[in-house]
Design an enzyme around this catalytic site. Sequence first.
Site, PDB file in Angstrom:
ATOM      1  CB  VAL A  54      -0.966  -0.020   1.206  1.00  0.00           C
ATOM      2  CG1 VAL A  54      -0.231   0.312   2.504  1.00  0.00           C
ATOM      3  CG2 VAL A  54      -2.164   0.875   0.996  1.00  0.00           C
ATOM      4  CE1 TYR A  55       3.201   1.393   4.501  1.00  0.00           C
ATOM      5  CE2 TYR A  55       5.466   0.676   4.300  1.00  0.00           C
ATOM      6  CZ  TYR A  55       4.337   0.831   5.049  1.00  0.00           C
ATOM      7  OH  TYR A  55       4.325   0.419   6.361  1.00  0.00           O
ATOM      8  CB  SER A  56       3.763   6.275  -0.651  1.00  0.00           C
ATOM      9  OG  SER A  56       4.284   6.492  -1.985  1.00  0.00           O
ATOM     10  N   GLY A  65       1.997   0.678  -4.218  1.00  0.00           N
ATOM     11  CA  GLY A  65       3.021  -0.095  -4.921  1.00  0.00           C
ATOM     12  C   GLY A  65       4.250   0.707  -5.309  1.00  0.00           C
ATOM     13  CD  GLU A  66       2.576   4.606  -5.819  1.00  0.00           C
ATOM     14  OE1 GLU A  66       1.673   4.814  -6.649  1.00  0.00           O
ATOM     15  OE2 GLU A  66       2.369   4.141  -4.671  1.00  0.00           O
TER      16      GLU A  66
END
Length: 318
Positions: A54-56, A65-66
């Site tokens: 879930v980040y960010s 997914g970043e």
Amino acid sequence: MTHAKRPLGRTGLSISPLVFGGNVFGWTADRQTSFDILDRFTGAGFETVDTADVYSIWKPGNQGGESETIIGEWMRTRGCRDRITLITKVGMEMAPGRKGLSAAWIERAVEDSLRRLQTDHLDVYLSHKYDPEAPHEETLAAYQKLIAAGKVRAIGASNFDATQLRAALEVAEEKGLPRYEILQPEYNLYDRKSYDGALRDLSMAKGLGIITYYSLARGFLSGKYRSEADLGLSPRGGGVKAYLNERGFRILRALDEVASRHGAKPAEVSLAWLMARPGVTAPIASATSLDQLGSLLRAASLTLSGEDVAALELASRY
């Protein structure tokens, strides 16, 4: 800089006493800054990086997914996957219907994480938060398949209370399923209530590895925020307001005193206190610059005296 590795519970993994928090990647640290930070972190002899699917997602324009994507690109370009202990998580909402700890979602989410991270296995996979709709047996059976397939080495839980964790451990024992070997609780000098007590006692009795998050209380324990006027100093400032009270200021005063005795910074003392706590394997901390990172790394070689610890304990009592 020397630091001894510590066994991560019963997983067979050993890690350095500081874990880097990848929540900043793709948020307050861009791709190049993230690469520079990871190069310096691993160059100093540290190896464990914590992230989550879930980040960010909270940054406008992000999908989630970043952070995993940046870590994956960094590991590929450096050819260093085998030297990294990689932690990621599943369970927080990525999009409507894409959340929780059901077997169906775990099976999909792990493939997404592996693809973004450009790897065929995760060292540690965590249930990011308790899911009341997914029975522990279903979740642990899904993890069992991933472990059997070599896609996950060890599993753990974050944001579980003592009742939820005990129930999951009991189901694992009764059904012959893999058990949570790692707990990732919110824990720091200010936020002690939810972990100290039943959750800590259970985790230590069962031999779980403990990796703490919000180890610097969203940055408050760095000493950077001492008034409401300081809250605008960073995008994280808004989360710090709740700490600006008499107890918070008392903790900062104690940190300042101990830091001055060691020629250290409050953040370094805060992390050293966590590293010295019984049962704690390593705190997670994040940095968005090489200067900040250098300070965090120094915490691993800072030894607090009994007098230091007593002063911090007194200031942070609740």
